[in-house]
Design a protein around this motif. Structure first.
Motif: not given
Ligand code: SF4
Length: 329
Positions: A12-13, A20, A45, A47, A117, A120, A123
Motif C-alpha cells: 500500500a505504501c 510506513r 499493508c 504491518e 515494496k 521491506s 514485503c
Molecule cells: S509493510 Fe509493506 S506495505 Fe506496509 S509500509 Fe512496509 S513495505 Fe509498505
C-alpha cells in the motif's frame, strides 16, 4: 459496464498511502499514474493489517541460527525471525499468523499479479537484509508476507517496484500479468482440450520469444492432453506456462520470432519490403533500435496480408499499447 482490468495486489505504501513505520509512504509515479490506468489495485499493508499501527518501531529480519548457504541462495525462512529494531521483541508469529490467512484471502480475490515494496522485512521479494548476531547483515532474505504470498500463489506474477525500473523486467512483468489473467480465465471455466489448444496456439509466438525449449515442451504436452488426468494437466500446464514467460525475451529471441513470422508472408511481398523488414529485425537484434520499430512494420504487413494465424497471436499486442513498453526493450 464490466471492468476487465486485471486486479493487482500492491504494497500500500507504493500507492502513496501513509502506512510506513514513520507515517510516510513510497509513492511510485509509474505504478500510480501510468500502470494504474490499466489495472485495479488491491492495496495491502501487512504491518498495518497485522495491527502494528503508525508510527511504529521499525523491524528487521534476524538469523535465529547460523546457516551455510550457497552463493546467491536465500536463507532458510524457517530460521529467520522478525524483530523490532530497538526493543528486539520477536514479532515473527504475529506477522506469520496474519500473512497465511491473508494470502488465502488474496488467492480468492482474483489477482493477476502483485507489486511488492523492495527491502521491506514484510514485503520484500528478494535480497532483503538479514542481520546476524555474528556480523553485518546479508541481502539474502524475503519478507515474511512475501514468503506466505508466493508460497500460496506460486504462479502469480510478482515483482518489486525497484526491479520495475528496468525496462525489460517491467515489460516482462506486465506481459505476464495479462497472460496470467487469460490463463486463469481459461481454466476457471468449463475448459476442453479444444479450448486449451486454442489458447496455446494464440500464445505460441509469445512462448517462442521467451523460451524456445518451453515452446516445444508445452506443445508436446498439449498434443498429449487427452491422455492426461484433467486436474493434473491443468496444474502442470499453468505452472510451466508461467515459468516460461518469466524468462526474459531477449533481442536475439525476438529477432528469431520476427524472422519466423516473416516466413508466413515472405513470398507475398516484394524484395524491397522484405529487405526493409529484415534490416530492422537485425538492427533490433544488435540493440540499435527498440522492439517497437520492427514490430510496427511487422504488424503493418500482417494486417495487409491478412495472415490469419499471425493475426491471432497475443505476441502482436501482449499489453496495452498506451504503456509503450516495447519502446524501451
Ligand atoms: S509493510 Fe509493506 S506495505 Fe506496509 S509500509 Fe512496509 S513495505 Fe509498505
Amino acid at each position: 459496464m464490466t471492468d476487465d482490468r486485471p486486479r493487482i495486489g500492491i504494497s500500500a505504501c507504493l500507492l502513496g498511502q501513509p502506512v510506513r513505520f514513520d507515517t510516510g509512504h513510497k509513492r511510485d509515479p509509474f505504478l500510480v499514474e501510468t500502470f494504474g490506468e490499466h489495472v485495479e489495485w488491491v492495496p495491502v499493508c501487512p504491518e498495518m493489517e497485522a495491527g502494528f499501527g503508525t508510527p511504529r518501531e521499525s523491524m528487521r529480519l534476524v538469523l535465529t541460527e547460523p546457516q551455510v548457504r550457497e552463493r546467491g541462495e536465500r536463507y532458510d525462512p524457517s530460521k529467520i525471525a522478525l524483530r523490532l529494531n530497538k526493543q528486539g521483541t520477536d514479532v515473527t508469529e504475529r506477522l506469520v499468523s496474519y500473512s497465511k490467512p491473508r494470502a488465502e484471502e488474496l488467492a480468492a480475490a482474483g489477482l493477476s499479479g502483485f507489486v511488492l515494496k523492495k527491502d521491506s522485512p514484510s514485503c520484500g521479494m528478494e535480497r532483503v537484509k538479514v542481520y546476524s548476531p555474528e556480523g553485518p547483515g546479508e541481502r539474502a532474505g524475503r519478507g515474511l508476507f512475501a514468503e506466505a504470498l508466493m508460497a500460496r500463489l506460486p504462479n502469480l506474477p510478482v515483482e518489486e517496484e525497484g526491479r520495475l525500473g528496468d525496462p525489460r523486467l517491467r515489460e516482462n512483468f506486465v506481459e505476464r500479468v495479462f497472460a496470467y489473467q487469460r490463463l486463469v480465465a481459461l481454466f476457471a471455466g468449463r475448459w476442453t482440450v479444444g479450448s486449451v489448444v486454442a489458447f496455446h496456439t494464440a500464445h505460441k509466438l509469445t512462448l517462442m520469444a521467451h523460451s524456445p525449449v518451453a515452446y516445444r515442451e508445452l506443445g508436446q504436452m498439449v498434443a498429449d492432453a487427452k491422455q492426461r488426468e484433467r486436474g493434473e494437466f491443468a496444474g502442470e500446464y499453468q505452472a510451466r506456462f508461467m515459468k516460461a514467460l518469466a524468462a526474459i525475451a531477449t533481442p536475439k529471441r525476438q529477432a528469431n520470432v520476427l524472422q519466423h513470422m516473416l516466413g508466413y508472408f515472405s513470398n507475398d511481398i516484394d524484395q524491397d519490403a522484405r529487405n526493409e523488414l529484415l534490416q530492422l529485425i537485425e538492427e533490433h537484434r544488435l540493440g540499435s533500435v527498440p522492439l517497437v520499430v520492427p514490430m510496427t512494420l511487422m504488424k503493418h504487413h500482417v494486417r495487409r496480408q491478412q495472415v490469419t494465424y499471425l493475426l491471432g497471436q497475443t505476441y502482436l499486442d501482449p499489453h496495452p499499447r498506451e504503456l509503450s513498453l516495447r519502446n524501451h526493450v
